[in-house]
Design an enzyme around this catalytic site. Sequence first.
Site, PDB file in Angstrom:
ATOM      1  N   LYS A 165     -27.054   7.760 -54.968  1.00  0.00           N
ATOM      2  CA  LYS A 165     -27.135   6.677 -55.948  1.00  0.00           C
ATOM      3  C   LYS A 165     -26.097   5.580 -55.657  1.00  0.00           C
ATOM      4  CE  LYS A 165     -29.087   9.935 -59.237  1.00  0.00           C
ATOM      5  NZ  LYS A 165     -28.842  10.901 -60.335  1.00  0.00           N
TER       6      LYS A 165
ATOM      7  N   GLN B  58     -24.453  13.011 -64.535  1.00  0.00           N
ATOM      8  CA  GLN B  58     -25.239  13.809 -63.596  1.00  0.00           C
ATOM      9  C   GLN B  58     -25.427  15.221 -64.145  1.00  0.00           C
ATOM     10  OE1 GLN B  58     -26.680  12.636 -60.665  1.00  0.00           O
ATOM     11  NE2 GLN B  58     -27.724  14.604 -60.684  1.00  0.00           N
TER      12      GLN B  58
ATOM     13  N   ASP C 228     -30.411   6.119 -67.460  1.00  0.00           N
ATOM     14  CA  ASP C 228     -31.295   7.263 -67.210  1.00  0.00           C
ATOM     15  C   ASP C 228     -32.395   7.375 -68.270  1.00  0.00           C
ATOM     16  OD1 ASP C 228     -31.099   8.716 -64.906  1.00  0.00           O
ATOM     17  OD2 ASP C 228     -29.542  10.082 -65.624  1.00  0.00           O
TER      18      ASP C 228
END
Lengths: 294, 294
Positions: A61, A105, A128
């Site tokens: 990322k 994460q 997200d």
Amino acid sequence: MSEVPPISGTGMIIDGKALASEVEAETKVRVDELAALGGRPGLATIIVGDNPASAMYVRIKHSACDRVGIRSENVNLPEGAGIDEILETIRGLNEREDVSGILLQLPLPRELDPARAMAAIDPAKDVDGFHPMNMGSLLAGAEGLVPCTPKGIIWALERLGVDLEGKEAVIVGHSNVVGKPLAAMMLNRNATVSVCHVFTKDLASHTRKAEVLVVAAGVPGLIRGDMVRPGAYVFDVGINRVGGRTVGDVQFDEVIGVAAAVTPVPGGVGPLTVSILMSQTAKAAEMKMKMKEG
Amino acid sequence: MSEVPPISGTGMIIDGKALASEVEAETKVRVDELAALGGRPGLATIIVGDNPASAMYVRIKHSACDRVGIRSENVNLPEGAGIDEILETIRGLNEREDVSGILLQLPLPRELDPARAMAAIDPAKDVDGFHPMNMGSLLAGAEGLVPCTPKGIIWALERLGVDLEGKEAVIVGHSNVVGKPLAAMMLNRNATVSVCHVFTKDLASHTRKAEVLVVAAGVPGLIRGDMVRPGAYVFDVGINRVGGRTVGDVQFDEVIGVAAAVTPVPGGVGPLTVSILMSQTAKAAEMKMKMKEG
């Protein structure tokens, strides 16, 4: 990616890397505009503990951030961090002007509740798309920041010229990350949507009707050629390690001869998802700038 | 309501009034407990304008409040009220200790945005379950306050002893009020869920596979007997005025001979929905009391 419209049964490979490059190129233009206005987007990732897979995903990322010009940073909390420490880190990032997007994460170690942590992220920085506010707006048809994998699939279908309205869409897997939000997004686009999963009694009877088939079951090779409708568009979200190789949930060699188009694993949905994360980080920065102006 | 388990094809009528009475009886016990602790629940409804249907629905809800011991009040804003006036009313009710639940009766007049108004309701008082926070938690499988009609159907299925896990469930209609939240609730219970609607190409091919069929399309008599799987449980959410009569979306006379059980219209899903509103108002009051204690 060929410019020629795919023909039923020709088995086009949907090149996720090429599609991701398109998304990144689009995003880079937007990032440059934001930077020119003094608002370069920034992505802050949080890893708790030392899961090597998490470290790898976050590296991927950050590399994408570098390519499109998004500033990135990672906060690595120790394996033993408690929920309060995570919440405090998130609150600090919520406050910071130079952080447009915050990504926690997963998975978290031990018994830590990811839902509680994700709900602490400012919804306007929730790149997200897992915050209840964003999931709820999505379900109600007002899509803001949404989960990246479903968004990538929707984007790819648009790019391939597949109009979802009235299409028979079948999703295998009913997770919070892919299946359920994707079902909502497809319903928002007026597809007929069926969601199957491990409790479904006759999976093939559903998958054989799918004009668009998305498989996110985590079962290597679950979908065989005879389970796919000729001319279908097939998206394989599975990432499974089998005998040292990374394989999807779809028997690619069989399905490529039946479907109109299939995503490979690796090189399909994965890169697309990362590129959408970039696009959403830019979107979060754009929304912030608009709010300041308005 | 018979205590004998229904047999395929016997065509049991699902008595919504009897089920609603059960929910109300349960709720009354909880309301009495809350009142004994000094926290009698209160429901505040808001009507904007003078829509006679809205007035009637709100009257029905207040009568139910009276039966279970929930204090109720109605705020009637003038037809010409603007969004700011609505938001101010909601904010005032959000602040009040004696108001556990707030219900904004839809539709709103003119161009007023119901989503904006509903998002202003304190999620902890959102007894209709339409706030994005509550819709998002629902989609993620953490059901708190949820839309009442879907919740009533789930409750009735439990009461009838129908376990959704692995069942083929088909929903006709993909509204924010019924279809989409119900799909999420059924997925949370591991049903295989298909959602059809006006854009679906072959509706009967889906409905014929349904072990549980919920119809919320707003099309009088849409579902004929030959579109229903023998032994299915059929819930008719439709309320249509045809030739002076109120009819559902299901051809009751035909379907009753095929299905295991069918809700009538009127007297089916309608009363059940109102009783769930009572139960959720009690739940909101219980949550508030728990937070105070905790």
